[in-house]
Motif scaffolding. Structure first.
Motif, PDB file in Angstrom:
ATOM      1  N   MET A   1       0.818  -1.205   0.000  1.00 41.21           N
ATOM      2  CA  MET A   1       0.000   0.000   0.000  1.00 41.21           C
ATOM      3  C   MET A   1       0.861   1.269   0.000  1.00 41.21           C
ATOM      4  N   ARG A   2       1.903   1.236   0.848  1.00 37.79           N
ATOM      5  CA  ARG A   2       2.865   2.343   0.886  1.00 37.79           C
ATOM      6  C   ARG A   2       3.464   2.581  -0.506  1.00 37.79           C
ATOM      7  N   GLN A   3       3.899   1.479  -1.139  1.00 34.08           N
ATOM      8  CA  GLN A   3       4.528   1.609  -2.467  1.00 34.08           C
ATOM      9  C   GLN A   3       3.554   2.149  -3.502  1.00 34.08           C
ATOM     10  N   SER A  71     -17.080   4.202   2.723  1.00 36.18           N
ATOM     11  CA  SER A  71     -16.428   2.931   2.436  1.00 36.18           C
ATOM     12  C   SER A  71     -15.382   2.677   3.502  1.00 36.18           C
ATOM     13  N   ASP A  72     -15.191   1.422   3.862  1.00 35.32           N
ATOM     14  CA  ASP A  72     -14.152   1.079   4.834  1.00 35.32           C
ATOM     15  C   ASP A  72     -12.776   1.380   4.275  1.00 35.32           C
ATOM     16  N   ASP A  73     -12.650   1.232   2.959  1.00 34.91           N
ATOM     17  CA  ASP A  73     -11.344   1.431   2.323  1.00 34.91           C
ATOM     18  C   ASP A  73     -11.452   2.570   1.322  1.00 34.91           C
ATOM     19  N   LEU A  74     -11.009   3.721   1.751  1.00 34.49           N
ATOM     20  CA  LEU A  74     -11.230   4.924   0.954  1.00 34.49           C
ATOM     21  C   LEU A  74      -9.917   5.664   0.715  1.00 34.49           C
ATOM     22  N   TRP A  75      -9.673   6.021  -0.534  1.00 32.44           N
ATOM     23  CA  TRP A  75      -8.503   6.847  -0.876  1.00 32.44           C
ATOM     24  C   TRP A  75      -8.996   8.272  -1.085  1.00 32.44           C
ATOM     25  N   ILE A  76      -8.360   9.208  -0.387  1.00 29.73           N
ATOM     26  CA  ILE A  76      -8.787  10.608  -0.449  1.00 29.73           C
ATOM     27  C   ILE A  76      -7.671  11.393  -1.140  1.00 29.73           C
ATOM     28  N   ILE A  77      -8.005  11.980  -2.293  1.00 32.55           N
ATOM     29  CA  ILE A  77      -6.943  12.463  -3.192  1.00 32.55           C
ATOM     30  C   ILE A  77      -7.131  13.921  -3.594  1.00 32.55           C
ATOM     31  N   ASP A  78      -6.059  14.683  -3.493  1.00 31.94           N
ATOM     32  CA  ASP A  78      -6.016  15.984  -4.165  1.00 31.94           C
ATOM     33  C   ASP A  78      -4.912  15.873  -5.213  1.00 31.94           C
ATOM     34  N   PRO A  79      -5.297  15.798  -6.495  1.00 30.85           N
ATOM     35  CA  PRO A  79      -4.295  15.543  -7.535  1.00 30.85           C
ATOM     36  C   PRO A  79      -3.353  16.715  -7.772  1.00 30.85           C
ATOM     37  N   TYR A  99      -4.944   7.278   2.534  1.00 28.25           N
ATOM     38  CA  TYR A  99      -5.779   6.072   2.576  1.00 28.25           C
ATOM     39  C   TYR A  99      -6.432   6.027   3.951  1.00 28.25           C
ATOM     40  N   SER A 100      -7.758   5.904   3.935  1.00 24.92           N
ATOM     41  CA  SER A 100      -8.487   5.923   5.197  1.00 24.92           C
ATOM     42  C   SER A 100      -9.221   4.595   5.381  1.00 24.92           C
ATOM     43  N   HIS A 101      -9.039   3.998   6.558  1.00 21.71           N
ATOM     44  CA  HIS A 101      -9.721   2.748   6.860  1.00 21.71           C
ATOM     45  C   HIS A 101     -10.750   3.016   7.952  1.00 21.71           C
ATOM     46  N   LYS A 102     -12.015   2.749   7.641  1.00 22.33           N
ATOM     47  CA  LYS A 102     -13.112   3.007   8.586  1.00 22.33           C
ATOM     48  C   LYS A 102     -13.055   4.428   9.150  1.00 22.33           C
ATOM     49  N   ASN A 104     -10.610   6.452   9.479  1.00 23.17           N
ATOM     50  CA  ASN A 104      -9.362   6.882  10.108  1.00 23.17           C
ATOM     51  C   ASN A 104      -8.253   6.864   9.067  1.00 23.17           C
ATOM     52  N   VAL A 105      -7.591   8.003   8.920  1.00 29.05           N
ATOM     53  CA  VAL A 105      -6.490   8.038   7.954  1.00 29.05           C
ATOM     54  C   VAL A 105      -5.335   7.214   8.528  1.00 29.05           C
ATOM     55  N   VAL A 106      -4.882   6.232   7.768  1.00 29.73           N
ATOM     56  CA  VAL A 106      -3.802   5.380   8.273  1.00 29.73           C
ATOM     57  C   VAL A 106      -2.534   5.497   7.423  1.00 29.73           C
ATOM     58  N   LEU A 107      -2.655   6.205   6.294  1.00 33.46           N
ATOM     59  CA  LEU A 107      -1.478   6.411   5.448  1.00 33.46           C
ATOM     60  C   LEU A 107      -1.644   7.749   4.711  1.00 33.46           C
ATOM     61  N   GLY A 108      -0.555   8.499   4.663  1.00 35.61           N
ATOM     62  CA  GLY A 108      -0.633   9.793   3.961  1.00 35.61           C
ATOM     63  C   GLY A 108       0.654  10.094   3.218  1.00 35.61           C
ATOM     64  N   VAL A 109       0.518  10.573   1.985  1.00 35.69           N
ATOM     65  CA  VAL A 109       1.679  10.989   1.190  1.00 35.69           C
ATOM     66  C   VAL A 109       1.403  12.382   0.640  1.00 35.69           C
ATOM     67  N   VAL A 110       2.362  13.272   0.797  1.00 37.13           N
ATOM     68  CA  VAL A 110       2.292  14.584   0.153  1.00 37.13           C
ATOM     69  C   VAL A 110       3.593  14.727  -0.630  1.00 37.13           C
ATOM     70  N   PHE A 111       3.463  14.930  -1.940  1.00 35.11           N
ATOM     71  CA  PHE A 111       4.667  15.018  -2.775  1.00 35.11           C
ATOM     72  C   PHE A 111       4.749  16.396  -3.423  1.00 35.11           C
ATOM     73  N   ASP A 112       5.863  17.078  -3.150  1.00 36.87           N
ATOM     74  CA  ASP A 112       6.141  18.387  -3.752  1.00 36.87           C
ATOM     75  C   ASP A 112       7.138  18.136  -4.884  1.00 36.87           C
ATOM     76  N   PRO A 113       6.661  18.101  -6.131  1.00 37.85           N
ATOM     77  CA  PRO A 113       7.544  17.676  -7.234  1.00 37.85           C
ATOM     78  C   PRO A 113       8.595  18.719  -7.588  1.00 37.85           C
ATOM     79  N   LEU A 114       8.343  19.969  -7.249  1.00 35.48           N
ATOM     80  CA  LEU A 114       9.306  21.027  -7.588  1.00 35.48           C
ATOM     81  C   LEU A 114      10.578  20.880  -6.753  1.00 35.48           C
TER      82      LEU A 114
END
Ligand code: IPD
Ligand code: CA
Ligand code: CA
Length: 253
Positions: A1-3, A71-79, A99-102, A104-114
């Motif tokens: 999931m992390r990958q 949904s129990d398994d929900l991805w919350i995205i700001d593209p 990624y939020s499970h029930k 609760n956010v259990v994984l988060g990635v923020v990528f600054d490409p610049l």
């Protein structure tokens, strides 16, 4: 999931950087809110990478009209968080994936490409910037703080309320207030101690879902502006290094 989350954020980052500084077709969602093809191309890429690995998971993403909340398994995205900046080439924008499970956010990635900065957190496993562990600042007094905030697209009562709070904070003698134009980056700045606190009214869940976990895993605190526990589907939020949280709430309440 992390990958999967990291791959999606990085691939979206490539799309964002390919068009940065090129001429863009900009649409208006409303009088002040902008939309580019990059927002939607980035979103399509992220969703396809997630769906390839997790076809049964649901997606809650800014530019998708079909948003699933329950949904129990929900991805919350700001593209693309910071679209106005991106259009003006003001150098603060990122991709935010949680990624939020029930609920609760259990994984988060923020990528600054610049800057090629990838912030990552997993519940109970700490927060990282490009694999280096990060932590919030350790100031104890609001008077020593550098804060960040954002201005909602709404330019009526919410704008007025925020301007009052800005005045109160500044006259309380803090070091300063910054406005980057990317809520997810603001939260990461709190997580790595470049800012001591951040608040904003009227955010959307995709703006803060990933950043909320990055802040708490870095030792910070995030709540609703009324002081109640953070909830991913509520949108007036305050985040801090935890030590100045009550002092911020006193002004914001
Ligand atoms: C916006 C940015 C901005 C914040 C706005 C958000 P967008 O997101 O995060 O910093 O002040 O409230 O809507 O529209 O660029 O994805
Ligand atoms: Ca956003
Ligand atoms: Ca966006």
């Amino acid at each position: 999931m992390r990958q999967t989350a990291i791959k999606a954020a990085k691939e979206a980052g490539k799309i964002i950087m390919q068009s940065f500084k090129r001429s863009l077709t900009v649409k208006h969602k409303n009088v002040v809110e902008l939309l580019t093809k990059v927002d939607t191309d980035s979103e399509r890429k992220i969703i396809s990478i997630i769906k390839e690995e997790y076809p049964d998971h649901e997606i809650f993403s800014e530019e998708t009209s079909n948003k699933k909340m329950s949904s129990d398994d929900l991805w919350i995205i700001d593209p693309l968080d910071g679209t106005t900046n991106y259009v003006h080439r003001f150098p603060f924008f990122c991709v935010s994936i949680a990624y939020s499970h029930k609920n609760n956010v259990v994984l988060g990635v923020v990528f600054d490409p610049l800057r090629d900065e990838l912030f990552f957190a997993e519940k109970n496993k700490g927060a990282f910037l490009n694999d280096q562990k990060i932590k919030v600042s350790d100031i104890e007094q609001l008077s020593d703080a550098l804060l960040a905030t954002g201005f909602a697209y709404e330019r009526g009562s919410i704008m007025k309320k925020n301007l009052e709070k800005i005045e109160k904070f500044l006259s309380s003698g803090i070091h300063g207030i910054r406005r980057t134009g990317s809520a997810a980056i603001d939260l990461c700045h709190v997580a790595c101690g470049k800012a001591d606190g951040y608040w904003e009214y009227h955010l959307k869940q995709w703006d803060h879902a990933a950043g909320s976990l990055i802040v708490t895993e870095a030792g910070g605190k995030i709540t609703k502006i009324n002081g109640e526990d953070y909830e991913v589907f509520k949108n007036d939020i305050v985040a801090s290094n935890s030590k100045i949280h009550e002092q911020m709430l006193k002004i914001l309440r």
